[in-house]
Design an enzyme around this catalytic site. Structure first.
Site, PDB file in Angstrom:
ATOM      1  N   SER A   1     -18.053   8.941  19.395  1.00  0.00           N
ATOM      2  CA  SER A   1     -17.132  10.056  18.677  1.00  0.00           C
ATOM      3  C   SER A   1     -16.484  10.407  19.663  1.00  0.00           C
ATOM      4  O   SER A   1     -16.517  10.909  20.875  1.00  0.00           O
ATOM      5  CB  SER A   1     -18.257  11.063  18.246  1.00  0.00           C
ATOM      6  OG  SER A   1     -17.934  12.101  17.603  1.00  0.00           O
TER       7      SER A   1
ATOM      8  N   GLN B   1      -1.791  -6.369   8.381  1.00  0.00           N
ATOM      9  CA  GLN B   1      -3.816  -6.185   8.283  1.00  0.00           C
ATOM     10  C   GLN B   1      -4.727  -6.820   7.269  1.00  0.00           C
ATOM     11  O   GLN B   1      -5.313  -6.942   7.509  1.00  0.00           O
ATOM     12  CB  GLN B   1      -3.668  -5.049   8.542  1.00  0.00           C
ATOM     13  CG  GLN B   1      -3.301  -4.219   7.350  1.00  0.00           C
ATOM     14  CD  GLN B   1      -2.041  -3.155   7.558  1.00  0.00           C
ATOM     15  OE1 GLN B   1      -0.693  -4.136   7.649  1.00  0.00           O
ATOM     16  NE2 GLN B   1      -2.256  -2.262   6.492  1.00  0.00           N
ATOM     17  N   GLN B   2      -3.347  -7.968   6.393  1.00  0.00           N
ATOM     18  CA  GLN B   2      -4.610  -7.751   5.058  1.00  0.00           C
ATOM     19  C   GLN B   2      -5.030  -9.763   6.237  1.00  0.00           C
ATOM     20  O   GLN B   2      -5.824 -10.351   5.085  1.00  0.00           O
ATOM     21  CB  GLN B   2      -3.842  -7.926   4.072  1.00  0.00           C
ATOM     22  CG  GLN B   2      -4.357  -6.649   3.692  1.00  0.00           C
ATOM     23  CD  GLN B   2      -4.957  -6.548   3.328  1.00  0.00           C
ATOM     24  OE1 GLN B   2      -6.400  -6.858   3.506  1.00  0.00           O
ATOM     25  NE2 GLN B   2      -5.311  -5.513   1.788  1.00  0.00           N
TER      26      GLN B   2
ATOM     27  N   GLY C   1       6.348  -0.736  12.857  1.00  0.00           N
ATOM     28  CA  GLY C   1       6.696  -2.012  12.652  1.00  0.00           C
ATOM     29  C   GLY C   1       7.265  -2.089  10.998  1.00  0.00           C
ATOM     30  O   GLY C   1       7.861  -3.048  10.394  1.00  0.00           O
ATOM     31  N   ASP C   2       6.774  -1.171  10.548  1.00  0.00           N
ATOM     32  CA  ASP C   2       7.724  -0.647   8.677  1.00  0.00           C
ATOM     33  C   ASP C   2       8.761  -0.249   8.706  1.00  0.00           C
ATOM     34  O   ASP C   2       9.696  -0.989   7.859  1.00  0.00           O
ATOM     35  CB  ASP C   2       6.563   0.664   7.957  1.00  0.00           C
ATOM     36  CG  ASP C   2       5.284  -0.720   7.491  1.00  0.00           C
ATOM     37  OD1 ASP C   2       5.034  -0.739   8.005  1.00  0.00           O
ATOM     38  OD2 ASP C   2       4.635   0.622   7.668  1.00  0.00           O
TER      39      ASP C   2
ATOM     40  N   GLY D   1       6.178  -6.338  19.697  1.00  0.00           N
ATOM     41  CA  GLY D   1       6.355  -4.688  20.625  1.00  0.00           C
ATOM     42  C   GLY D   1       8.108  -4.845  21.732  1.00  0.00           C
ATOM     43  O   GLY D   1       9.151  -5.143  20.664  1.00  0.00           O
TER      44      GLY D   1
ATOM     45  N   SER E   1       0.811  -1.152   0.006  1.00  0.00           N
ATOM     46  CA  SER E   1      -0.182   0.133  -0.277  1.00  0.00           C
ATOM     47  C   SER E   1       0.702   1.478  -0.140  1.00  0.00           C
ATOM     48  O   SER E   1       1.429   1.460   0.231  1.00  0.00           O
ATOM     49  CB  SER E   1      -1.035  -0.190   1.773  1.00  0.00           C
ATOM     50  OG  SER E   1       0.046  -0.388   2.356  1.00  0.00           O
TER      51      SER E   1
ATOM     52  N   ASP F   1      -1.418   9.099   5.634  1.00  0.00           N
ATOM     53  CA  ASP F   1      -1.848   8.988   6.580  1.00  0.00           C
ATOM     54  C   ASP F   1      -2.763  10.467   7.673  1.00  0.00           C
ATOM     55  O   ASP F   1      -2.295  11.369   7.492  1.00  0.00           O
ATOM     56  CB  ASP F   1      -0.934   8.453   7.822  1.00  0.00           C
ATOM     57  CG  ASP F   1      -0.385   7.287   7.212  1.00  0.00           C
ATOM     58  OD1 ASP F   1      -0.999   5.923   6.933  1.00  0.00           O
ATOM     59  OD2 ASP F   1       0.551   6.553   7.867  1.00  0.00           O
TER      60      ASP F   1
ATOM     61  N   LYS G   1       8.823  -6.031  23.524  1.00  0.00           N
ATOM     62  CA  LYS G   1       9.215  -7.603  24.163  1.00  0.00           C
ATOM     63  C   LYS G   1      10.489  -7.958  22.993  1.00  0.00           C
ATOM     64  O   LYS G   1      11.398  -8.934  23.217  1.00  0.00           O
ATOM     65  CB  LYS G   1       9.035  -8.634  24.370  1.00  0.00           C
ATOM     66  CG  LYS G   1       7.578  -8.528  25.384  1.00  0.00           C
ATOM     67  CD  LYS G   1       6.795  -9.422  25.863  1.00  0.00           C
ATOM     68  CE  LYS G   1       6.171  -9.730  24.839  1.00  0.00           C
ATOM     69  NZ  LYS G   1       4.823 -10.932  25.142  1.00  0.00           N
TER      70      LYS G   1
END
Length: 321
Positions: A36, A170-171, A254-255, A223, A8, A12, A225
């Site tokens: 909301s 995420q996919q 993560g990227d 994360g 992708s 953002d 850890k």
């Protein structure tokens, strides 16, 4: 080593909520949620998993080839990436759709609520990765993208005998078991986080041993850890995270890890050193607002790695009596 990064490319929209998101959820009302949030800030940043990883690689001196689909509104974004050293020649520009949008609200505990509009990413399956590989590519990371594109790119790499790294992230929630199995089969590396690790096993019906029989190395980020490296026939190796001194924004961490890992892998580093390099970059990304705001060069890495992972101190030998 020539690296192609597919996935992708997005804009953002990052917001901060001053209270805890979890406090707004009522246990007896989860079947009907209508919330909301009045947020304190809005940051509009350039992102998308492939672009974020390509950014990190470019900062470390590589010229990664970015592969994805965007809208006509990508011009300024693309020019910025190209100026940093990213090759955008394989990016497909849609004539009808906007570049994908990621909207995310984060609270002080790092909890997030996010939505992703795919936009032009839906056209990524029309990209011919074979033509890209003809230009000379040694390694392909297949990141979260239009599912049909991810499957098509994987098939192309497998047919061409090109090393590829599977990073469905995420996919995984959208892909079915058969699709995930096809994306994983034959991957040089597989990347997941801790939750995705379990989800992948559940959706594929495979055991851990089944997965390891099909990939070279399985890297799971944990994360704070750190990360875990798994290979068939070997015990898992846990790699500690680089200590974070500033926590500003977890989006894109993560990227950044993947960019650092890939950079080290391209240089011939072993999996532990690659994971440490990824962790160092992740810490830099965590300290910055936005996914492409941290600043680093390849020359900075030795000092950063030495500070994060100093050699163990040997105990002094006792003095002779």
């Amino acid at each position: 080593m020539r690296i192609a990064v597919t996935g992708s490319i997005a804009t953002d929209h990052l917001m901060t909520f001053p209270a805890r998101i979890t406090d707004q959820l009522l246990a007896d009302r989860l079947d009907r949620v209508s919330l909301s949030f009045l947020v304190d800030s809005l940051e509009v940043r350039e992102g998308g998993v492939a672009a974020n990883i390509a950014y990190g690689l470019a900062r470390l001196g590589h010229r990664p080839l970015l592969v994805g689909a965007v809208g006509a509104d990508f011009h300024a974004y693309g020019a910025r990436l190209a100026g940093l050293g990213v090759d955008t020649g394989a990016v497909r520009v849609s004539t009808t759709r906007h570049t994908a949008r990621f909207l995310c609200t984060t609270d002080p505990d790092g909890n997030q609520l996010a939505s992703f509009y795919p936009g032009a990413m839906s056209e990524a399956s029309g990209i011919d990765l074979g033509g890209v590989l003809d230009g000379g590519v040694d390694l392909v990371l297949i990141g979260a993208d239009d599912p049909a594109a991810m499957v098509r790119h994987t098939r192309t790499c497998r047919a061409r005998g090109v090393r590829f790294l599977a990073d469905p992230s995420q996919q995984l929630a959208r892909l079915d078991g058969a699709e995930i199995r096809e994306l994983v089969e034959g991957a040089d590396h597989l990347f997941t986080n801790e939750y995705e690790h379990g989800l992948l096993l559940e959706k594929t019906g495979w055991s851990r041993a089944d997965v390891l029989a099909r990939v070279g190395t399985w890297v799971t980020t944990l994360g704070e850890k750190g990360s875990r490296i798994e290979r068939a026939g070997e015990p898992p190796v846990d790699v500690a995270a680089a200590a974070a001194t500033v926590v500003a924004d977890p989006t894109g961490v993560g990227d950044a890890f993947r960019a650092g890992y890939l950079s080290c892998l391209a240089a011939g580093g072993d999996a532990v050193r690659c994971a440490r390099t990824g962790s160092v970059l992740a810490t830099l990304a965590l300290a910055a607002i936005g996914t492409q705001s941290y600043d680093v060069t390849a020359d900075d890495l030795p000092a950063l790695l030495a500070a994060a992972y100093p050699p163990p101190v040997r105990p002094l030998s006792p003095r002779p009596a």
